[in-house]
Design an enzyme around this catalytic site. Structure first.
Site, PDB file in Angstrom:
ATOM      1  N   HIS A 164       2.229  -6.840  -1.878  1.00 51.76           N
ATOM      2  CA  HIS A 164       2.349  -8.175  -1.294  1.00 51.76           C
ATOM      3  C   HIS A 164       1.126  -8.986  -1.652  1.00 51.76           C
ATOM      4  O   HIS A 164       0.020  -8.438  -1.715  1.00 51.76           O
ATOM      5  CB  HIS A 164       2.487  -8.096   0.237  1.00 51.76           C
ATOM      6  CG  HIS A 164       3.044  -9.347   0.820  1.00 51.76           C
ATOM      7  ND1 HIS A 164       2.246 -10.409   1.169  1.00 51.76           N
ATOM      8  CD2 HIS A 164       4.320  -9.715   1.064  1.00 51.76           C
ATOM      9  CE1 HIS A 164       3.020 -11.378   1.614  1.00 51.76           C
ATOM     10  NE2 HIS A 164       4.276 -10.995   1.564  1.00 51.76           N
ATOM     11  N   ASP A 201      10.898  -5.886   2.531  1.00 55.45           N
ATOM     12  CA  ASP A 201      12.143  -5.831   1.776  1.00 55.45           C
ATOM     13  C   ASP A 201      12.544  -4.427   1.383  1.00 55.45           C
ATOM     14  O   ASP A 201      13.699  -4.173   1.051  1.00 55.45           O
ATOM     15  CB  ASP A 201      12.037  -6.724   0.526  1.00 55.45           C
ATOM     16  CG  ASP A 201      12.124  -8.176   0.922  1.00 55.45           C
ATOM     17  OD1 ASP A 201      12.745  -8.449   1.959  1.00 55.45           O
ATOM     18  OD2 ASP A 201      11.549  -9.012   0.228  1.00 55.45           O
TER      19      ASP A 201
HETATM   20  N1  CMC Z   1       4.510  -1.837  -8.661  1.00 52.61           N
HETATM   21  C1  CMC Z   1       3.532  -1.461  -9.519  1.00 52.61           C
HETATM   22  N2  CMC Z   1       2.362  -2.131  -9.654  1.00 52.61           N
HETATM   23  C2  CMC Z   1       2.190  -3.234  -8.896  1.00 52.61           C
HETATM   24  C3  CMC Z   1       3.152  -3.687  -7.970  1.00 52.61           C
HETATM   25  C4  CMC Z   1       4.348  -2.924  -7.874  1.00 52.61           C
HETATM   26  N3  CMC Z   1       5.309  -3.292  -7.013  1.00 52.61           N
HETATM   27  N4  CMC Z   1       2.712  -4.798  -7.351  1.00 52.61           N
HETATM   28  C5  CMC Z   1       1.506  -5.050  -7.858  1.00 52.61           C
HETATM   29  N5  CMC Z   1       1.182  -4.107  -8.790  1.00 52.61           N
HETATM   30  C6  CMC Z   1      -0.084  -4.003  -9.534  1.00 52.61           C
HETATM   31  C7  CMC Z   1      -0.155  -5.023 -10.650  1.00 52.61           C
HETATM   32  O1  CMC Z   1       0.336  -4.499 -11.861  1.00 52.61           O
HETATM   33  C8  CMC Z   1      -1.619  -5.337 -10.690  1.00 52.61           C
HETATM   34  O2  CMC Z   1      -2.249  -4.305 -11.398  1.00 52.61           O
HETATM   35  P1  CMC Z   1      -3.573  -4.651 -12.286  1.00 52.61           P
HETATM   36  O3  CMC Z   1      -4.606  -5.155 -11.325  1.00 52.61           O
HETATM   37  O4  CMC Z   1      -3.919  -3.338 -12.920  1.00 52.61           O
HETATM   38  O5  CMC Z   1      -3.147  -5.698 -13.271  1.00 52.61           O
HETATM   39  C9  CMC Z   1      -2.081  -5.219  -9.244  1.00 52.61           C
HETATM   40  O6  CMC Z   1      -1.135  -4.330  -8.615  1.00 52.61           O
HETATM   41  C10 CMC Z   1      -2.066  -6.569  -8.493  1.00 52.61           C
HETATM   42  O7  CMC Z   1      -0.803  -7.183  -8.710  1.00 52.61           O
HETATM   43  P2  CMC Z   1      -0.596  -8.756  -8.740  1.00 52.61           P
HETATM   44  O8  CMC Z   1       0.688  -9.046  -9.474  1.00 52.61           O
HETATM   45  O9  CMC Z   1      -1.833  -9.424  -9.236  1.00 52.61           O
HETATM   46  O10 CMC Z   1      -0.452  -9.072  -7.227  1.00 52.61           O
HETATM   47  P3  CMC Z   1       0.206 -10.359  -6.622  1.00 52.61           P
HETATM   48  O11 CMC Z   1      -0.447 -10.558  -5.325  1.00 52.61           O
HETATM   49  O12 CMC Z   1       0.182 -11.480  -7.602  1.00 52.61           O
HETATM   50  O13 CMC Z   1       1.738  -9.899  -6.475  1.00 52.61           O
HETATM   51  C11 CMC Z   1       3.819  -9.249  -5.603  1.00 52.61           C
HETATM   52  C12 CMC Z   1       2.368  -9.649  -5.277  1.00 52.61           C
HETATM   53  C13 CMC Z   1       4.600  -9.148  -4.296  1.00 52.61           C
HETATM   54  C14 CMC Z   1       4.481 -10.337  -6.470  1.00 52.61           C
HETATM   55  C15 CMC Z   1       3.818  -7.896  -6.361  1.00 52.61           C
HETATM   56  O14 CMC Z   1       3.227  -6.897  -5.562  1.00 52.61           O
HETATM   57  C16 CMC Z   1       5.215  -7.466  -6.799  1.00 52.61           C
HETATM   58  O15 CMC Z   1       5.699  -7.897  -7.849  1.00 52.61           O
HETATM   59  N6  CMC Z   1       5.887  -6.598  -5.964  1.00 52.61           N
HETATM   60  C17 CMC Z   1       7.259  -6.228  -6.241  1.00 52.61           C
HETATM   61  C18 CMC Z   1       8.201  -7.330  -5.767  1.00 52.61           C
HETATM   62  C19 CMC Z   1       8.348  -7.367  -4.246  1.00 52.61           C
HETATM   63  O16 CMC Z   1       8.582  -6.352  -3.609  1.00 52.61           O
HETATM   64  N7  CMC Z   1       8.280  -8.593  -3.701  1.00 52.61           N
HETATM   65  C20 CMC Z   1       8.525  -8.819  -2.268  1.00 52.61           C
HETATM   66  C21 CMC Z   1       7.361  -9.367  -1.534  1.00 52.61           C
HETATM   67  S1  CMC Z   1       7.662  -9.313   0.247  1.00 52.61           S
HETATM   68  C22 CMC Z   1       8.902 -10.494   0.499  1.00 52.61           C
HETATM   69  C23 CMC Z   1       8.413 -11.889   0.364  1.00 52.61           C
HETATM   70  O17 CMC Z   1       7.526 -12.280   1.156  1.00 52.61           O
HETATM   71  O18 CMC Z   1       8.917 -12.623  -0.499  1.00 52.61           O
END
Ligand code: CMC
Length: 431
Positions: A308, A366
């Site tokens: 998240h 989710d």
């Molecule tokens: N699986 C594997 N690696 C992950 C994941 C994941 N689900 N989420 C983040 N990472 C890694 C990412 O690759 C990155 O690694 P590095 O620092 O080595 O590049 C690190 O963790 C930080 O990720 P980020 O993309 O910079 O983090 P963010 O805050 O921009 O993204 C997120 C948050 C929710 C988009 C992401 O965690 C994600 O894509 N999760 C899967 C989709 C998901 O379940 N979304 C629902 C969110 S809850 C409902 C809502 O509020 O909408």
């Protein structure tokens, strides 16, 4: 927001620029850069808004490190445990918990607006039967502005109020009818003697040929899903609603924009994507392969339902949702469902894996909501529409708050331009 008493000093090209620091009632201080361009001729750069407060608000507060989510100051676990969705809607919209009389009046107002203009049926019928229900929702909600002209004047507080109630009340009917249309069954009209969640379940699962009785445990679980998704401060879809509204667009157009944004798999589409991922994994023995892919920098695959942007220790909504999932699975006696076994094992293995622990990636709301909805009999394509109907009150509350602020102005971000500078047009024969 307290008085501007603290300031930060920015040194730029030998000039000192004082930036006021705004102190919130909770959360980190905020540097006020509104006059930065006028004073220093520079912009700030923050794609993804990871360090930017886009507005001030009194509705919802999140402390991502503590795993805290408050609506108007009340913790989400208390609201999910003691309250119910329509009471939380009242709280979000009006700022205080209602008295018994206020709640009854509010519930009556919402209930009286659950039907759709009969002609809107033709909108549904114009879609292909295999259309995704989110596509139908974006279209039908946008089309509400063509049917409810008497609540599109955003400068009239009464019309704003009527539009808010209409959106909250009609969204379950729209989502349920998108489902019915998709399955080829007749539309089921709302029933005013049922509570909000039971009415939605009935509109989704009843058929005119026989009686349908709503199971109170399923109805309670549905209400919890609504409550846990009701608002989440300035997330992508809410910010979309605020940005659309900043131009003076009508409420139905703004909420349709929010639904479009929510659809993406990084946001509301994650519940569908998560269940599809669990189905693709199929059996617990394949979990290590998928975990390895999620950790591989060269593979775009992510574990859906994990991580998240704001919560970095746990998602407080997930804790309540997990309890609900256990209750529903117990009631339906389907603990041995293969998808649920994969879900449980994936959660265990991911939480034990240092990659996920180091990056503070935990199951989010989710991950569990998809499991409950699957057990209730919803197809995965209905997961995001259910999120959209739950979040409507959050979008509407934030929209109303923005419009009530006399200082609000059109949202217009600037950019860091990296393209060509001025060059002369070249005639086609010379290229
Ligand atoms: N699986 C594997 N690696 C992950 C994941 C994941 N689900 N989420 C983040 N990472 C890694 C990412 O690759 C990155 O690694 P590095 O620092 O080595 O590049 C690190 O963790 C930080 O990720 P980020 O993309 O910079 O983090 P963010 O805050 O921009 O993204 C997120 C948050 C929710 C988009 C992401 O965690 C994600 O894509 N999760 C899967 C989709 C998901 O379940 N979304 C629902 C969110 S809850 C409902 C809502 O509020 O909408």
């Amino acid at each position: 927001m307290t008085e501007k008493c603290k300031t930060a000093t920015l040194q730029l090209d030998g000039k000192s620029i004082e930036l006021p620091i705004l102190s919130p009632t909770a959360g980190p201080d905020v540097l006020d850069v509104r006059k930065l361009y006028a004073q220093a001729g520079v912009f700030t750069y923050d794609p993804g808004y990871t360090s930017t407060a886009s507005c001030d608000s009194t509705i919802t507060f999140i402390d991502g490190d503590k795993g805290e989510l408050l609506h108007r100051g009340y913790p989400i676990d208390q609201l999910a445990g003691k309250s119910h969705y329509l009471e939380v809607c009242y709280l979000l919209l009006y700022g205080e918990l209602p008295t018994a009389v206020e709640l009854e009046d509010f519930e009556t107002r919402v209930t009286r607006h659950t039907m759709l203009h009969e002609q809107m049926q033709y909108f549904f019928r114009g879609f292909r039967r295999d259309a995704h229900p989110m596509a139908i929702m974006v279209g039908v909600v946008g089309a509400m502005s063509a049917f409810y002209h008497d609540s599109t004047d955003i400068n009239d507080p009464w019309q704003r109020e009527v539009a808010s109630i209409r959106l909250i009340a009609k969204m379950p009917t729209i989502a349920a009818w998108a489902f019915k249309y998709h399955t080829g069954q007749p539309f089921v009209y709302p029933r005013n003697d049922l509570d909000f969640a039971s009415n939605f379940l009935r509109m989704c699962f009843a058929v005119p040929a026989e009686e349908y009785e709503v199971n109170p445990i399923l109805s309670r679980a549905m209400d919890r899903i609504f409550t846990l998704h009701a608002d989440h401060e300035q997330n992508a879809s809410t910010s979309t609603v605020r940005l659309a509204s900043s131009s003076g667009a009508n409420p139905f157009a703004c909420i349709a924009a929010g639904i479009a944004c929510l659809w993406g798999p990084a946001h509301g589409g994650a519940n569908q994507a998560c269940l599809e991922m669990l189905k693709e994994i199929g059996t617990p023995d394949r979990i290590p392969e998928f975990i390895a892919r999620a950790k591989d920098k060269n593979d775009p695959f992510r574990l859906m339902g994990f991580g998240h942007r704001v919560y970095k220790n746990f998602d407080p909504r997930a804790t309540v949702m997990k309890q609900s999932a256990d209750e529903v699975l117990d009631l339906l006696g389907i603990e041995d469902n293969p998808i649920l076994q994969v879900a449980k094992e994936l959660e265990k293995q991911a939480l034990e894996d240092p990659y996920f622990a180091d990056k503070k990636l935990f199951p989010n709301v989710d991950f569990y909501s998809g499991i409950i909805l699957e057990a209730m009999g919803f197809p995965t394509s209905m997961f995001t529409p259910i999120f959209a109907l739950s979040r409507t009150v959050g979008w509407v509350s934030q929209w109303k708050e923005q419009l009530a602020d006399p200082a609000h102005k059109i949202g217009r971000p600037r950019q860091l331009y990296l393209g060509e500078t001025t060059r002369d047009y070249v005639d086609i024969e010379n290229r």
